[in-house]
Design a protein around this motif. Structure first.
Motif, PDB file in Angstrom:
ATOM      1  N   ILE A   1      55.398  41.294  33.327  1.00 17.63           N
ATOM      2  CA  ILE A   1      54.002  41.651  33.553  1.00 17.63           C
ATOM      3  C   ILE A   1      53.646  42.723  32.540  1.00 17.63           C
ATOM      4  CG2 ILE A   1      52.361  42.688  35.155  1.00 17.63           C
ATOM      5  CD1 ILE A   1      54.122  41.652  37.431  1.00 17.63           C
ATOM      6  N   SER A   2      52.549  42.519  31.847  1.00 22.37           N
ATOM      7  CA  SER A   2      52.083  43.524  30.907  1.00 22.37           C
ATOM      8  C   SER A   2      51.270  44.565  31.656  1.00 22.37           C
ATOM      9  CB  SER A   2      51.223  42.888  29.817  1.00 22.37           C
ATOM     10  OG  SER A   2      50.632  43.903  29.032  1.00 22.37           O
ATOM     11  N   LEU A   3      51.668  45.801  31.536  1.00 21.16           N
ATOM     12  CA  LEU A   3      50.940  46.874  32.192  1.00 21.16           C
ATOM     13  C   LEU A   3      49.619  47.171  31.489  1.00 21.16           C
ATOM     14  CD1 LEU A   3      53.858  49.364  32.904  1.00 21.16           C
ATOM     15  CD2 LEU A   3      52.851  47.695  34.443  1.00 21.16           C
ATOM     16  N   TYR A   4      49.482  46.694  30.263  1.00 19.38           N
ATOM     17  CA  TYR A   4      48.304  46.998  29.478  1.00 19.38           C
ATOM     18  C   TYR A   4      47.331  45.824  29.403  1.00 19.38           C
ATOM     19  CZ  TYR A   4      51.203  50.924  28.320  1.00 19.38           C
ATOM     20  OH  TYR A   4      51.993  52.041  28.414  1.00 19.38           O
ATOM     21  N   GLU A   5      47.617  44.768  30.128  1.00 22.18           N
ATOM     22  CA  GLU A   5      46.744  43.597  30.138  1.00 22.18           C
ATOM     23  C   GLU A   5      45.522  43.875  31.008  1.00 22.18           C
ATOM     24  OE1 GLU A   5      47.198  39.041  31.593  1.00 22.18           O
ATOM     25  OE2 GLU A   5      48.868  39.930  30.498  1.00 22.18           O
ATOM     26  N   PRO A   6      44.311  43.588  30.515  1.00 23.02           N
ATOM     27  CA  PRO A   6      43.108  43.848  31.318  1.00 23.02           C
ATOM     28  C   PRO A   6      43.105  43.008  32.598  1.00 23.02           C
ATOM     29  CG  PRO A   6      42.541  43.265  29.055  1.00 23.02           C
ATOM     30  CD  PRO A   6      44.003  43.035  29.203  1.00 23.02           C
ATOM     31  N   ILE A   7      42.724  43.655  33.705  1.00 19.18           N
ATOM     32  CA  ILE A   7      42.651  42.925  34.974  1.00 19.18           C
ATOM     33  C   ILE A   7      41.256  42.968  35.572  1.00 19.18           C
ATOM     34  CG2 ILE A   7      45.090  43.194  35.546  1.00 19.18           C
ATOM     35  CD1 ILE A   7      44.280  45.495  37.402  1.00 19.18           C
ATOM     36  N   GLY A   8      40.344  43.641  34.928  1.00 20.06           N
ATOM     37  CA  GLY A   8      38.973  43.707  35.433  1.00 20.06           C
ATOM     38  C   GLY A   8      38.214  44.835  34.766  1.00 20.06           C
ATOM     39  N   THR A   9      37.045  45.133  35.326  1.00 21.07           N
ATOM     40  CA  THR A   9      36.220  46.224  34.808  1.00 21.07           C
ATOM     41  C   THR A   9      35.757  47.102  35.965  1.00 21.07           C
ATOM     42  OG1 THR A   9      34.248  44.834  34.944  1.00 21.07           O
ATOM     43  CG2 THR A   9      35.362  44.907  32.828  1.00 21.07           C
ATOM     44  N   ASP A  10      35.467  48.347  35.640  1.00 18.40           N
ATOM     45  CA  ASP A  10      34.953  49.251  36.672  1.00 18.40           C
ATOM     46  C   ASP A  10      33.430  49.194  36.703  1.00 18.40           C
ATOM     47  OD1 ASP A  10      34.100  50.714  34.487  1.00 18.40           O
ATOM     48  OD2 ASP A  10      35.515  52.352  34.770  1.00 18.40           O
ATOM     49  N   ARG A  11      32.807  50.050  37.509  1.00 20.21           N
ATOM     50  CA  ARG A  11      31.347  50.023  37.670  1.00 20.21           C
ATOM     51  C   ARG A  11      30.604  50.269  36.371  1.00 20.21           C
ATOM     52  NH1 ARG A  11      31.110  53.831  42.958  1.00 20.21           N
ATOM     53  NH2 ARG A  11      32.349  52.471  44.277  1.00 20.21           N
ATOM     54  N   GLU A  12      31.194  51.073  35.499  1.00 24.69           N
ATOM     55  CA  GLU A  12      30.538  51.385  34.227  1.00 24.69           C
ATOM     56  C   GLU A  12      30.808  50.337  33.155  1.00 24.69           C
ATOM     57  OE1 GLU A  12      32.553  53.990  35.700  1.00 24.69           O
ATOM     58  OE2 GLU A  12      30.755  54.665  36.757  1.00 24.69           O
ATOM     59  N   GLY A  13      31.591  49.328  33.483  1.00 20.70           N
ATOM     60  CA  GLY A  13      31.903  48.279  32.526  1.00 20.70           C
ATOM     61  C   GLY A  13      33.141  48.547  31.696  1.00 20.70           C
ATOM     62  N   ASN A  14      33.873  49.608  32.005  1.00 17.73           N
ATOM     63  CA  ASN A  14      35.109  49.909  31.284  1.00 17.73           C
ATOM     64  C   ASN A  14      36.226  48.996  31.755  1.00 17.73           C
ATOM     65  OD1 ASN A  14      33.902  52.156  29.973  1.00 17.73           O
ATOM     66  ND2 ASN A  14      34.236  53.370  31.831  1.00 17.73           N
TER      67      ASN A  14
END
Length: 132
Positions: free
Chosen positions: A32-45
């Protein structure tokens, strides 16, 4: 009719590509890549797994191994070391729920030099090392 055959051919190719992808991923299935994107927060980050993971300490097998090693250490301290070596390790590392002391403090309490405490400690650790 050709378009239906072409669509089937494309469907077969896509299915083959998907299968090849899954086969290649199976080899690294537990990675599992710890740096793989899994989503975005409220601000779009972008949120990565690394951002939300907490260190929960040791997992169960590590806890069991640690407990066994601690038990083995106490057994070997009792059976392999001299009284003076036991005392120095007990004081130095707080064994048996004792307080930890520096080499200088131990030397003062035992009336010996700090370098002698160091030699006793090193000798005791060397005697225990083969068991771990």
């Amino acid at each position: 009719m050709k378009s239906l055959t072409a669509q089937k051919l494309i469907g077969v190719r896509i299915a083959n590509e998907v299968l090849m992808h899954f086969r290649s991923r199976r080899k690294a299935g537990k990675e599992i890549s710890l740096y793989e994107p899994i989503g975005t927060d409220r601000e779009g980050n972008e949120i990565k797994l690394y951002d939300i993971m907490e260190n929960e300490g040791l997992d169960v097998p590590e806890k069991i191994c640690l407990k066994e090693n601690i038990q083995k250490l106490y057994e070997k301290v009792e059976s392999e070391l001299s009284q003076r070596e036991k005392l120095v390790l007990k004081m130095r590392y707080g064994l048996y729920n004792g307080e930890e002391y520096t080499q200088r403090e131990i030397a003062r309490q035992l009336g010996i030099s700090r370098s002698y405490v160091s030699r006793i400690e090193k000798s005791a650790i060397e005697k225990l090392r083969p068991f771990f």
